[in-house]
Design a protein around this motif. Structure first.
Motif, PDB file in Angstrom:
ATOM      1  N   MET A   1       0.859  -1.308  -0.010  1.00  0.00           N
ATOM      2  CA  MET A   1       0.051   0.161  -0.016  1.00  0.00           C
ATOM      3  C   MET A   1       0.798   1.321   0.042  1.00  0.00           C
ATOM      4  O   MET A   1       1.866   1.234   0.624  1.00  0.00           O
ATOM      5  N   ASN A   2       0.378   2.170  -1.001  1.00  0.00           N
ATOM      6  CA  ASN A   2       1.261   3.440  -0.934  1.00  0.00           C
ATOM      7  C   ASN A   2       0.399   4.601  -1.352  1.00  0.00           C
ATOM      8  O   ASN A   2      -0.797   4.443  -1.331  1.00  0.00           O
ATOM      9  N   ILE A   3       1.012   5.853  -0.814  1.00  0.00           N
ATOM     10  CA  ILE A   3       0.064   6.865  -0.619  1.00  0.00           C
ATOM     11  C   ILE A   3       0.733   8.097  -1.206  1.00  0.00           C
ATOM     12  O   ILE A   3       2.036   8.316  -1.140  1.00  0.00           O
ATOM     13  N   ASP A   4       0.163   8.943  -2.122  1.00  0.00           N
ATOM     14  CA  ASP A   4       0.305  10.554  -2.621  1.00  0.00           C
ATOM     15  C   ASP A   4      -0.198  11.357  -1.695  1.00  0.00           C
ATOM     16  O   ASP A   4      -1.218  11.471  -1.566  1.00  0.00           O
ATOM     17  N   ILE A   5       0.957  12.110  -0.982  1.00  0.00           N
ATOM     18  CA  ILE A   5       0.461  13.372  -0.707  1.00  0.00           C
ATOM     19  C   ILE A   5       0.504  14.524  -1.721  1.00  0.00           C
ATOM     20  O   ILE A   5       1.393  14.496  -2.516  1.00  0.00           O
ATOM     21  N   ILE A   6      -0.713  15.172  -2.146  1.00  0.00           N
ATOM     22  CA  ILE A   6      -0.877  15.805  -3.252  1.00  0.00           C
ATOM     23  C   ILE A   6      -1.062  17.432  -2.640  1.00  0.00           C
ATOM     24  O   ILE A   6      -1.844  17.539  -1.945  1.00  0.00           O
ATOM     25  N   THR A   7      -0.227  18.265  -3.141  1.00  0.00           N
ATOM     26  CA  THR A   7      -0.227  19.693  -2.821  1.00  0.00           C
ATOM     27  C   THR A   7      -0.335  20.419  -4.355  1.00  0.00           C
ATOM     28  O   THR A   7       0.329  20.357  -5.112  1.00  0.00           O
ATOM     29  N   VAL A   8      -1.388  21.231  -4.067  1.00  0.00           N
ATOM     30  CA  VAL A   8      -1.609  21.866  -5.352  1.00  0.00           C
ATOM     31  C   VAL A   8      -1.311  23.605  -4.837  1.00  0.00           C
ATOM     32  O   VAL A   8      -1.516  24.115  -3.731  1.00  0.00           O
ATOM     33  N   ASN A   9      -0.465  24.456  -5.729  1.00  0.00           N
ATOM     34  CA  ASN A   9       0.007  25.681  -5.144  1.00  0.00           C
ATOM     35  C   ASN A   9      -0.170  26.636  -6.512  1.00  0.00           C
ATOM     36  O   ASN A   9       0.067  26.413  -7.673  1.00  0.00           O
ATOM     37  N   LYS A  10      -0.423  27.725  -5.937  1.00  0.00           N
ATOM     38  CA  LYS A  10      -0.381  28.914  -6.917  1.00  0.00           C
ATOM     39  C   LYS A  10      -0.243  30.150  -5.996  1.00  0.00           C
ATOM     40  O   LYS A  10      -0.998  30.587  -5.288  1.00  0.00           O
ATOM     41  N   ASN A  11       0.960  30.819  -6.288  1.00  0.00           N
ATOM     42  CA  ASN A  11       1.469  32.034  -5.553  1.00  0.00           C
ATOM     43  C   ASN A  11       1.262  32.024  -4.260  1.00  0.00           C
ATOM     44  O   ASN A  11       0.590  33.088  -3.530  1.00  0.00           O
ATOM     45  N   SER A  12       1.391  30.630  -3.557  1.00  0.00           N
ATOM     46  CA  SER A  12       1.295  30.525  -2.058  1.00  0.00           C
ATOM     47  C   SER A  12       2.343  31.390  -1.183  1.00  0.00           C
ATOM     48  O   SER A  12       2.367  31.229   0.012  1.00  0.00           O
ATOM     49  N   ILE A  77      -5.471  13.783  -9.561  1.00  0.00           N
ATOM     50  CA  ILE A  77      -6.118  12.663  -9.381  1.00  0.00           C
ATOM     51  C   ILE A  77      -5.621  11.706 -10.749  1.00  0.00           C
ATOM     52  O   ILE A  77      -5.675  10.613 -10.816  1.00  0.00           O
ATOM     53  N   GLU A  78      -5.850  12.523 -11.776  1.00  0.00           N
ATOM     54  CA  GLU A  78      -5.522  11.756 -13.236  1.00  0.00           C
ATOM     55  C   GLU A  78      -4.265  11.192 -13.323  1.00  0.00           C
ATOM     56  O   GLU A  78      -3.897  10.178 -13.660  1.00  0.00           O
ATOM     57  N   ILE A  79      -3.045  11.863 -12.654  1.00  0.00           N
ATOM     58  CA  ILE A  79      -1.772  11.614 -12.436  1.00  0.00           C
ATOM     59  C   ILE A  79      -1.501  10.327 -11.706  1.00  0.00           C
ATOM     60  O   ILE A  79      -0.603   9.539 -11.995  1.00  0.00           O
ATOM     61  N   THR A  80      -1.945  10.451 -10.243  1.00  0.00           N
ATOM     62  CA  THR A  80      -1.320   9.715  -9.471  1.00  0.00           C
ATOM     63  C   THR A  80      -1.654   8.168  -9.906  1.00  0.00           C
ATOM     64  O   THR A  80      -2.749   7.742 -10.299  1.00  0.00           O
ATOM     65  N   LYS A  81      -0.744   7.211  -9.367  1.00  0.00           N
ATOM     66  CA  LYS A  81      -0.873   5.746  -9.404  1.00  0.00           C
ATOM     67  C   LYS A  81      -0.897   5.020  -8.306  1.00  0.00           C
ATOM     68  O   LYS A  81      -0.629   3.860  -8.047  1.00  0.00           O
ATOM     69  N   SER A  82      -0.938   5.860  -6.938  1.00  0.00           N
ATOM     70  CA  SER A  82      -0.940   5.297  -5.720  1.00  0.00           C
ATOM     71  C   SER A  82      -2.228   4.842  -5.349  1.00  0.00           C
ATOM     72  O   SER A  82      -3.194   4.946  -6.051  1.00  0.00           O
ATOM     73  N   ASP A  83      -2.016   4.030  -4.274  1.00  0.00           N
ATOM     74  CA  ASP A  83      -3.449   3.412  -3.830  1.00  0.00           C
ATOM     75  C   ASP A  83      -4.478   4.261  -3.177  1.00  0.00           C
ATOM     76  O   ASP A  83      -5.597   4.228  -3.360  1.00  0.00           O
ATOM     77  N   TYR A  84      -3.585   5.475  -2.486  1.00  0.00           N
ATOM     78  CA  TYR A  84      -4.334   6.352  -1.625  1.00  0.00           C
ATOM     79  C   TYR A  84      -3.611   7.665  -1.790  1.00  0.00           C
ATOM     80  O   TYR A  84      -2.484   7.931  -2.443  1.00  0.00           O
ATOM     81  N   ALA A  85      -4.524   8.682  -1.514  1.00  0.00           N
ATOM     82  CA  ALA A  85      -4.141  10.092  -1.737  1.00  0.00           C
ATOM     83  C   ALA A  85      -4.557  11.072  -0.484  1.00  0.00           C
ATOM     84  O   ALA A  85      -5.735  10.668   0.053  1.00  0.00           O
ATOM     85  N   LEU A  86      -4.003  11.893  -0.218  1.00  0.00           N
ATOM     86  CA  LEU A  86      -4.160  12.930   1.016  1.00  0.00           C
ATOM     87  C   LEU A  86      -3.970  14.275   0.196  1.00  0.00           C
ATOM     88  O   LEU A  86      -2.638  14.563  -0.005  1.00  0.00           O
ATOM     89  N   PHE A  87      -4.741  15.195   0.283  1.00  0.00           N
ATOM     90  CA  PHE A  87      -4.518  16.512  -0.205  1.00  0.00           C
ATOM     91  C   PHE A  87      -4.263  17.466   0.748  1.00  0.00           C
ATOM     92  O   PHE A  87      -4.875  17.740   1.859  1.00  0.00           O
ATOM     93  N   ILE A  88      -2.972  18.105   0.760  1.00  0.00           N
ATOM     94  CA  ILE A  88      -2.181  18.784   1.709  1.00  0.00           C
ATOM     95  C   ILE A  88      -2.245  20.397   1.019  1.00  0.00           C
ATOM     96  O   ILE A  88      -1.248  20.291   0.147  1.00  0.00           O
ATOM     97  N   ASN A  89      -2.995  21.303   1.346  1.00  0.00           N
ATOM     98  CA  ASN A  89      -3.004  22.471   0.649  1.00  0.00           C
ATOM     99  C   ASN A  89      -1.645  23.256   1.235  1.00  0.00           C
ATOM    100  O   ASN A  89      -1.063  22.956   2.200  1.00  0.00           O
ATOM    101  N   SER A  90      -1.066  24.394   0.427  1.00  0.00           N
ATOM    102  CA  SER A  90       0.010  25.524   0.924  1.00  0.00           C
ATOM    103  C   SER A  90      -0.437  25.785   2.002  1.00  0.00           C
ATOM    104  O   SER A  90      -1.477  26.455   2.343  1.00  0.00           O
ATOM    105  N   GLY A  91       0.300  25.894   3.137  1.00  0.00           N
ATOM    106  CA  GLY A  91       0.027  26.453   4.529  1.00  0.00           C
ATOM    107  C   GLY A  91      -0.337  25.432   5.391  1.00  0.00           C
ATOM    108  O   GLY A  91      -0.324  25.738   6.496  1.00  0.00           O
ATOM    109  N   ASP A  92      -0.863  24.041   4.847  1.00  0.00           N
ATOM    110  CA  ASP A  92      -1.135  23.210   5.878  1.00  0.00           C
ATOM    111  C   ASP A  92       0.014  22.422   6.059  1.00  0.00           C
ATOM    112  O   ASP A  92       1.092  22.187   5.518  1.00  0.00           O
TER     113      ASP A  92
END
Length: 246
Positions: A1-12, A77-92
């Protein structure tokens, strides 16, 4: 089992730096964890911070223009190939002990989504309101950045991009309607959330979207609750503006 932490960023800016330091420290000890960064071609200091990160086997950086935060999250979501994902925003930031505990729980029960809860900069009033909402079923069990999602579920139910603030709530109801299993525990204080983020600055818009989504899913009583909160918020904003004017 693997997991991607996903962070989206724009001028943060330096908010992204705080998140970067936190996640890099997790990657040092967690071999099952990778970091996927979606950057909307930032032009502020965060672009310099981003350039200091070296892509590797467990760090991927994608630079692409997006039409909003949920559009960027859908790209992830389209890119990740992991089993699970956690979205962490900039600043979190992630609470590592709770994160490890959640991963252990996932390994045992293999559920669709595991929900911790978040701390909003130690704001006791916000945390109490969030707890009561969860208890009464008036909102999500937690915000998206304190939920570990099964990627297969995400790929079937992406974020509806017509919503600017509450697409995660619509997605939660869609997953719930599709009988995906949620495991919720207040022991998992997974995320410390940046309380000054986009949604925090757009509460009125967020409440209006909650009302619309609840009617869409036939939750009329819950919609009335959010209408009441919207009314109170507008009154408070009007009262506050009068005080400032004086």
């Amino acid at each position: 089992m693997n997991i991607d932490i996903i962070t989206v960023n724009k001028n943060s800016g330096y908010q992204f730096k705080k998140t970067k330091e936190n996640i890099l420290s997790i990657l040092e000890t967690e071999s099952r964890v990778s970091w996927l960064i979606i950057d909307s071609k930032s032009s502020d200091i965060s672009s310099i911070i981003l350039s200091s990160i070296s892509p590797s086997n467990n760090i991927r950086i994608v630079k692409a223009v997006d039409s909003g935060i949920y559009n960027a999250m859908n790209k992830a979501i389209e890119i990740t190939k992991s089993d699970y994902a956690l979205f962490i925003n900039s600043g979190d930031t992630i609470n590592i002990d709770a994160f490890r505990l959640a991963l252990l729980k996932l390994k045992i029960i293999r559920t669709s989504l595991i929900c911790g809860y978040r701390l909003e900069n130690n704001n006791l009033l916000n945390n109490l309101i969030n707890y009561l909402q969860n208890l009464l079923g008036l909102s999500m069990p937690s915000s998206h950045n304190s939920i570990i999602y099964e990627v297969k579920a995400l790929k079937r139910h992406k974020f509806k991009e017509r919503y600017l603030c509450a697409a995660d709530y619509e997605q939660y109801l869609a997953l719930k309607k599709s009988n995906h299993r949620f495991v919720y525990s207040k022991r998992f204080k997974i995320t410390n959330i940046n309380a000054n983020g986009f949604i925090a600055k757009n509460k009125i818009k967020s409440y209006i979207e909650y009302i619309d989504i609840n009617y869409l899913y036939q939750y009329h009583i819950v919609s009335q609750y959010w209408q009441y909160r919207l009314f109170i918020l507008k009154l408070l904003k009007r009262f506050n503006s009068k005080i400032i004017a004086q």
